[in-house]
Design a protein around this motif. Structure first.
Motif, PDB file in Angstrom:
ATOM      1  N   TYR A 132       2.629   1.593  -3.333  1.00 13.40           N
ATOM      2  CA  TYR A 132       1.733   1.975  -4.422  1.00 13.40           C
ATOM      3  C   TYR A 132       1.330   3.443  -4.344  1.00 13.40           C
ATOM      4  O   TYR A 132       1.319   4.145  -5.364  1.00 13.40           O
ATOM      5  CB  TYR A 132       0.485   1.079  -4.482  1.00 13.40           C
ATOM      6  CG  TYR A 132      -0.327   1.405  -5.704  1.00 13.40           C
ATOM      7  CD1 TYR A 132       0.077   0.947  -6.954  1.00 13.40           C
ATOM      8  CD2 TYR A 132      -1.424   2.238  -5.640  1.00 13.40           C
ATOM      9  CE1 TYR A 132      -0.613   1.300  -8.108  1.00 13.40           C
ATOM     10  CE2 TYR A 132      -2.124   2.595  -6.785  1.00 13.40           C
ATOM     11  CZ  TYR A 132      -1.705   2.119  -8.014  1.00 13.40           C
ATOM     12  OH  TYR A 132      -2.381   2.483  -9.150  1.00 13.40           O
ATOM     13  N   VAL A 181      -6.274  -2.829  -8.739  1.00 14.63           N
ATOM     14  CA  VAL A 181      -6.430  -1.415  -8.389  1.00 14.63           C
ATOM     15  C   VAL A 181      -7.792  -0.953  -8.860  1.00 14.63           C
ATOM     16  O   VAL A 181      -8.133  -1.097 -10.033  1.00 14.63           O
ATOM     17  CB  VAL A 181      -5.306  -0.549  -9.029  1.00 14.63           C
ATOM     18  CG1 VAL A 181      -5.473   0.911  -8.581  1.00 14.63           C
ATOM     19  CG2 VAL A 181      -3.927  -1.078  -8.663  1.00 14.63           C
ATOM     20  N   SER A 222      -6.217  -0.445   1.294  1.00 20.15           N
ATOM     21  CA  SER A 222      -5.748  -1.669   0.643  1.00 20.15           C
ATOM     22  C   SER A 222      -6.208  -2.864   1.451  1.00 20.15           C
ATOM     23  O   SER A 222      -6.214  -2.830   2.691  1.00 20.15           O
ATOM     24  CB  SER A 222      -4.221  -1.667   0.531  1.00 20.15           C
ATOM     25  OG  SER A 222      -3.788  -0.587  -0.274  1.00 20.15           O
ATOM     26  N   SER A 229       0.824  -1.210   0.000  1.00 23.43           N
ATOM     27  CA  SER A 229       0.000   0.000   0.000  1.00 23.43           C
ATOM     28  C   SER A 229       0.858   1.259   0.000  1.00 23.43           C
ATOM     29  O   SER A 229       0.625   2.183  -0.794  1.00 23.43           O
ATOM     30  CB  SER A 229      -0.917  -0.014   1.235  1.00 23.43           C
ATOM     31  OG  SER A 229      -1.772   1.093   1.239  1.00 23.43           O
ATOM     32  N   ILE A 265      -3.990  -8.540  -3.391  1.00 26.65           N
ATOM     33  CA  ILE A 265      -3.966  -7.256  -2.683  1.00 26.65           C
ATOM     34  C   ILE A 265      -4.708  -6.289  -3.584  1.00 26.65           C
ATOM     35  O   ILE A 265      -4.346  -6.105  -4.747  1.00 26.65           O
ATOM     36  CB  ILE A 265      -2.540  -6.765  -2.395  1.00 26.65           C
ATOM     37  CG1 ILE A 265      -1.834  -7.729  -1.434  1.00 26.65           C
ATOM     38  CG2 ILE A 265      -2.579  -5.345  -1.817  1.00 26.65           C
ATOM     39  CD1 ILE A 265      -0.388  -7.382  -1.143  1.00 26.65           C
ATOM     40  N   THR A 266      -5.789  -5.731  -3.044  1.00 24.67           N
ATOM     41  CA  THR A 266      -6.604  -4.796  -3.798  1.00 24.67           C
ATOM     42  C   THR A 266      -6.420  -3.405  -3.216  1.00 24.67           C
ATOM     43  O   THR A 266      -6.598  -3.204  -2.013  1.00 24.67           O
ATOM     44  CB  THR A 266      -8.095  -5.195  -3.763  1.00 24.67           C
ATOM     45  OG1 THR A 266      -8.226  -6.552  -4.214  1.00 24.67           O
ATOM     46  CG2 THR A 266      -8.925  -4.279  -4.658  1.00 24.67           C
ATOM     47  N   HIS A 267      -6.024  -2.482  -4.072  1.00 21.46           N
ATOM     48  CA  HIS A 267      -5.861  -1.082  -3.691  1.00 21.46           C
ATOM     49  C   HIS A 267      -7.089  -0.308  -4.136  1.00 21.46           C
ATOM     50  O   HIS A 267      -7.539  -0.450  -5.275  1.00 21.46           O
ATOM     51  CB  HIS A 267      -4.622  -0.468  -4.360  1.00 21.46           C
ATOM     52  CG  HIS A 267      -3.333  -1.127  -4.016  1.00 21.46           C
ATOM     53  ND1 HIS A 267      -2.879  -1.262  -2.721  1.00 21.46           N
ATOM     54  CD2 HIS A 267      -2.368  -1.670  -4.805  1.00 21.46           C
ATOM     55  CE1 HIS A 267      -1.697  -1.854  -2.726  1.00 21.46           C
ATOM     56  NE2 HIS A 267      -1.374  -2.117  -3.980  1.00 21.46           N
TER      57      HIS A 267
END
Length: 147
Positions: free
Chosen positions: A58, A140, A80, A55, A97-99
């Protein structure tokens, strides 16, 4: 090519119910196994540290990408989520991992036209994303809002 070593010292005593610690040049803290996985849960755990690393990397990469694209008056907030699985064989793995960045800008229309390319560039320039790519899916989902 420029090389840099990031050094971290980690200490742990006894078994899985213990609490360890880590120290680096600019961060230190305690670590433990999360309570959801049978540990004490009284400290950060490697899984949330991985998500925090992804996170923070990014958001810095996204800020730099937006700046290079001449979006200079922006504010970014980022949530995140790391989703892990525990297989039947007992293997624990970070799956995704989703931002969820929210980008606040005075120029929403211009950014909306370019956002897909810019979030891709930011992900490709993030060292943590590059380190885990192929093993952890990075997603993302940006939101653009007026400042």
């Amino acid at each position: 090519m420029i090389m840099h070593d990031f050094k971290v010292q980690t200490n742990w005593e006894n078994g899985r119910s213990s609490i360890g610690d880590f120290k680096a040049d600019h961060i230190d803290g305690k670590i433990s196994i999360p309570s959801e996985l049978g540990g004490p849960g009284d400290a950060s755990n490697p899984d949330e540290l991985l998500v925090a690393a992804a996170s923070s990397c990014y958001i810095i990469s996204l800020a730099a990408t937006l700046e290079r694209a001449r979006f200079t008056n922006v504010k970014i907030t980022l949530n995140s989520v790391g989703t892990a699985s525990l297989s039947e064989s007992g293997k624990f793995k970070m799956e995704t991992i989703t931002h969820y960045p929210t980008i606040f800008t005075d120029d929403t229309e211009k950014l909306e036209k370019r956002i897909d390319k810019l979030i891709e560039i930011a992900d490709n320039n993030c060292m943590v994303s590059n380190a885990i790519r192929g093993n952890v899916e990075i997603i993302v989902k940006p939101t653009i809002d007026s400042k």
